[in-house]
Design an enzyme around this catalytic site. Structure first.
Site, PDB file in Angstrom:
ATOM      1  N   GLN A   1       0.854  -1.197   0.000  1.00 18.37           N
ATOM      2  CA  GLN A   1       0.000   0.000   0.000  1.00 18.37           C
ATOM      3  C   GLN A   1       0.886   1.242   0.000  1.00 18.37           C
ATOM      4  OE1 GLN A   1      -3.433  -0.621   3.041  1.00 18.37           O
ATOM      5  NE2 GLN A   1      -1.846  -2.089   3.577  1.00 18.37           N
TER       6      GLN A   1
ATOM      7  N   HIS B   1      -1.506   1.425  -4.271  1.00 16.84           N
ATOM      8  CA  HIS B   1      -1.944   2.819  -4.137  1.00 16.84           C
ATOM      9  C   HIS B   1      -1.092   3.791  -4.954  1.00 16.84           C
ATOM     10  CE1 HIS B   1      -3.979   1.752  -0.019  1.00 16.84           C
ATOM     11  NE2 HIS B   1      -4.604   1.242  -1.057  1.00 16.84           N
TER      12      HIS B   1
ATOM     13  N   CYS C   1      -1.707  13.913 -15.057  1.00 19.28           N
ATOM     14  CA  CYS C   1      -2.580  15.074 -15.235  1.00 19.28           C
ATOM     15  C   CYS C   1      -3.934  14.759 -14.617  1.00 19.28           C
ATOM     16  CB  CYS C   1      -2.726  15.388 -16.714  1.00 19.28           C
ATOM     17  SG  CYS C   1      -3.783  16.834 -16.989  1.00 19.28           S
TER      18      CYS C   1
ATOM     19  N   CYS D   1      -6.016  15.109 -18.592  1.00 19.92           N
ATOM     20  CA  CYS D   1      -5.643  14.316 -19.774  1.00 19.92           C
ATOM     21  C   CYS D   1      -4.852  13.075 -19.361  1.00 19.92           C
ATOM     22  CB  CYS D   1      -4.861  15.183 -20.775  1.00 19.92           C
ATOM     23  SG  CYS D   1      -3.129  15.433 -20.352  1.00 19.92           S
TER      24      CYS D   1
ATOM     25  N   ASN E   1       3.507  -6.694  13.510  1.00 16.97           N
ATOM     26  CA  ASN E   1       3.045  -5.357  13.863  1.00 16.97           C
ATOM     27  C   ASN E   1       3.190  -5.198  15.377  1.00 16.97           C
ATOM     28  OD1 ASN E   1       1.403  -3.002  14.324  1.00 16.97           O
ATOM     29  ND2 ASN E   1       0.365  -3.416  12.390  1.00 16.97           N
ATOM     30  N   PRO E   2       3.787  -4.101  15.840  1.00 17.25           N
ATOM     31  CA  PRO E   2       3.908  -3.944  17.300  1.00 17.25           C
ATOM     32  C   PRO E   2       2.545  -3.773  17.976  1.00 17.25           C
ATOM     33  CG  PRO E   2       4.786  -2.018  16.134  1.00 17.25           C
ATOM     34  CD  PRO E   2       4.442  -3.033  15.095  1.00 17.25           C
TER      35      PRO E   2
HETATM   36  N1  APR Z   1       7.130  -2.185  12.146  1.00 12.83           N
HETATM   37  C1  APR Z   1       5.940  -2.795  11.900  1.00 12.83           C
HETATM   38  N2  APR Z   1       4.747  -2.177  12.030  1.00 12.83           N
HETATM   39  C2  APR Z   1       4.760  -0.885  12.412  1.00 12.83           C
HETATM   40  C3  APR Z   1       5.939  -0.183  12.692  1.00 12.83           C
HETATM   41  C4  APR Z   1       7.173  -0.890  12.546  1.00 12.83           C
HETATM   42  N3  APR Z   1       8.362  -0.292  12.756  1.00 12.83           N
HETATM   43  N4  APR Z   1       5.613   1.091  13.062  1.00 12.83           N
HETATM   44  C5  APR Z   1       4.273   1.169  12.992  1.00 12.83           C
HETATM   45  N5  APR Z   1       3.741  -0.017  12.621  1.00 12.83           N
HETATM   46  C6  APR Z   1       2.327  -0.365  12.386  1.00 12.83           C
HETATM   47  C7  APR Z   1       1.321   0.389  13.228  1.00 12.83           C
HETATM   48  O1  APR Z   1       1.085  -0.271  14.463  1.00 12.83           O
HETATM   49  C8  APR Z   1       0.080   0.393  12.341  1.00 12.83           C
HETATM   50  O2  APR Z   1      -0.725  -0.744  12.583  1.00 12.83           O
HETATM   51  O3  APR Z   1       2.038   0.023  11.057  1.00 12.83           O
HETATM   52  C9  APR Z   1       0.661   0.287  10.925  1.00 12.83           C
HETATM   53  C10 APR Z   1       0.508   1.553  10.098  1.00 12.83           C
HETATM   54  O4  APR Z   1      -0.851   1.763   9.858  1.00 12.83           O
HETATM   55  P1  APR Z   1      -1.400   2.977   8.986  1.00 12.83           P
HETATM   56  O5  APR Z   1      -0.731   4.239   9.417  1.00 12.83           O
HETATM   57  O6  APR Z   1      -2.881   2.926   9.046  1.00 12.83           O
HETATM   58  O7  APR Z   1      -0.848   2.660   7.520  1.00 12.83           O
HETATM   59  P2  APR Z   1      -1.462   1.680   6.395  1.00 12.83           P
HETATM   60  O8  APR Z   1      -2.128   0.522   6.989  1.00 12.83           O
HETATM   61  O9  APR Z   1      -0.379   1.463   5.416  1.00 12.83           O
HETATM   62  O10 APR Z   1      -2.562   2.647   5.739  1.00 12.83           O
HETATM   63  C11 APR Z   1      -3.258   2.182   4.622  1.00 12.83           C
HETATM   64  O11 APR Z   1      -4.317   4.305   4.271  1.00 12.83           O
HETATM   65  O12 APR Z   1      -3.932   6.552   4.457  1.00 12.83           O
HETATM   66  C12 APR Z   1      -4.129   5.511   3.574  1.00 12.83           C
HETATM   67  O13 APR Z   1      -3.445   5.220   1.335  1.00 12.83           O
HETATM   68  C13 APR Z   1      -2.939   5.330   2.648  1.00 12.83           C
HETATM   69  O14 APR Z   1      -1.771   3.341   2.010  1.00 12.83           O
HETATM   70  C14 APR Z   1      -2.345   4.021   3.098  1.00 12.83           C
HETATM   71  C15 APR Z   1      -3.560   3.289   3.657  1.00 12.83           C
END
Ligand code: APR
Length: 244
Positions: A97, A115, A123, A126, A208-209
Site C-alpha cells: 500500500q 496505491h 494530469c 488528460c 506489527n507492534p
Molecule cells: N514495524 C511494523 N509495524 C509498524 C511499525 C514498525 N516499525 N511502526 C508502525 N507499525 C504499524 C502500526 O502499528 C500500524 O498498525 O504500522 C501500521 C501503520 O498503519 P497505517 O498508518 O494505518 O498505515 P497503512 O495501513 O499502510 O494505511 C493504509 O491508508 O492513508 C491511507 O493510502 C494510505 O496506504 C495508506 C492506507
C-alpha cells in the site's frame, strides 16, 4: 514461536507480503494513523482526497512535495532487504500500500503498488503520466494541456488501478503463506487480501507492534518492529529450506 515456519517450510513455495506504512516507518517515513500522523495540524485522511486537491491544490502539493523530498532521501531498512533476500528461497510477491518505492530500492523484483507511487505525476484531466524523481521548481505543477498535475497515487474515494488489483487478488488467492507487515488493515480493499489468502488455506502471519482488527484471524502474530521480526523470520525460513 516460529515452530509453525519450521514445520511447514517444505510446503511453502509461494509467499505473498502485504505491506503498509509501518514497514517504512524505520526508514523515516511517518505512518498515517500513528502518533506522528499529523502534518501541520492537518489530518492526512482529509488531504488525500480529490475534493481536498481541487479545493486547495497548493496546500495538497505542499504536503506531497514534503513527502516526496522525504521519500527521495529514504533508504530501505532491514525489513525491506529481508523480503528481497527471500527471493532466493521461494516465489515472493510484494503487495504494497506504500507509495515510496522502497521495496524496489531494496531489489524486490515483483512488487505491485496498490496505491500508486509518489514519484509519478499524472494530469488531473488528460492522459499525461511521467516519473519525476526530483523537486519541482513551481508550487503548482501544470500539464502541457493547461490543467493541474497531481501525484499518481490513489486517494480516498478513488478506485485502485484495476489491472494491479486483479493481479494482487490472484497472487493472494494462490499463495501458501501470507505475511502482513506494518499495516493497520483498516483500508479497503487492501484489507481483504488476507481473507482471500485464508480462503485458500494459506498460513497467515502478522508483524506489527500493535494489535490490528485482523490479528485474531492470523495463525501467528509477531508483536515486533519489522526491522527486527522480518530478518529473523527470513533467516529461519532459509535455515529450514537448506535443511530440507
Ligand atoms: N514495524 C511494523 N509495524 C509498524 C511499525 C514498525 N516499525 N511502526 C508502525 N507499525 C504499524 C502500526 O502499528 C500500524 O498498525 O504500522 C501500521 C501503520 O498503519 P497505517 O498508518 O494505518 O498505515 P497503512 O495501513 O499502510 O494505511 C493504509 O491508508 O492513508 C491511507 O493510502 C494510505 O496506504 C495508506 C492506507
Amino acid at each position: 514461536m516460529f515452530e509453525l515456519i519450521r514445520n511447514q517450510t517444505k510446503e511453502i513455495r509461494k509467499i505473498v507480503f502485504v505491506t503498509g506504512a509501518g514497514i517504512s516507518q524505520e526508514s523515516g517515513i511517518p505512518t498515517f494513523r500513528g502518533k506522528d500522523g499529523l502534518w501541520r495540524n492537518h489530518d492526512p485522511m482529509k488531504l488525500a482526497t480529490i475534493d481536498a486537491f481541487f479545493n486547495n491544490p497548493k496546500l495538497v502539493w505542499e504536503w506531497y512535495n514534503e513527502r516526496r523530498e522525504n521519500v527521495f532521501q529514504a533508504q530501505p531498512n532491514q525489513g525491506h532487504t529481508a523480503i528481497a533476500e527471500l527471493e532466493e528461497y521461494a516465489e515472493v510477491v510484494v503487495l504494497t500500500q506504500n507509495i515510496d518505492g522502497l521495496h524496489q530500492k531494496a531489489s524486490s523484483s515483483k512488487v505491485l503498488e496498490l496505491h500508486g507511487n509518489i514519484t509519478r505525476i499524472k494530469c488531473s484531466v488528460c492522459n499525461f503520466l511521467d516519473d519525476i524523481p526530483r523537486r519541482f521548481s513551481e508550487n503548482l505543477p501544470l500539464c502541457k494541456c493547461g490543467n493541474i498535475l497531481r501525484p499518481d497515487v490513489v486517494w480516498f474515494g478513488e478506485s485502485l488501478p484495476q489491472d494491479v488489483w486483479k493481479k494482487a487478488m490472484g497472487f493472494a488467492g494462490e499463495c501458501d503463506l501470507m505475511v502482513v507487515v506494518g499495516t493497520s488493515l483498516v483500508v479497503s480493499p487492501a484489507n481483504t487480501l488476507p481473507i482471500s489468502a485464508k480462503q485458500n488455506n494459506a498460513i497467515l502471519i502478522e508483524i506489527n507492534p500493535e494489535k490490528t482488527e485482523m490479528s485474531s484471524e492470523m495463525d501467528l502474530v509477531i508483536n515486533d518492529l519489522s526491522t527486527s521480526a522480518l530478518p529473523k523470520l527470513v533467516s529461519l525460513f532459509k535455515q529450514a529450506k537448506e535443511k530440507n
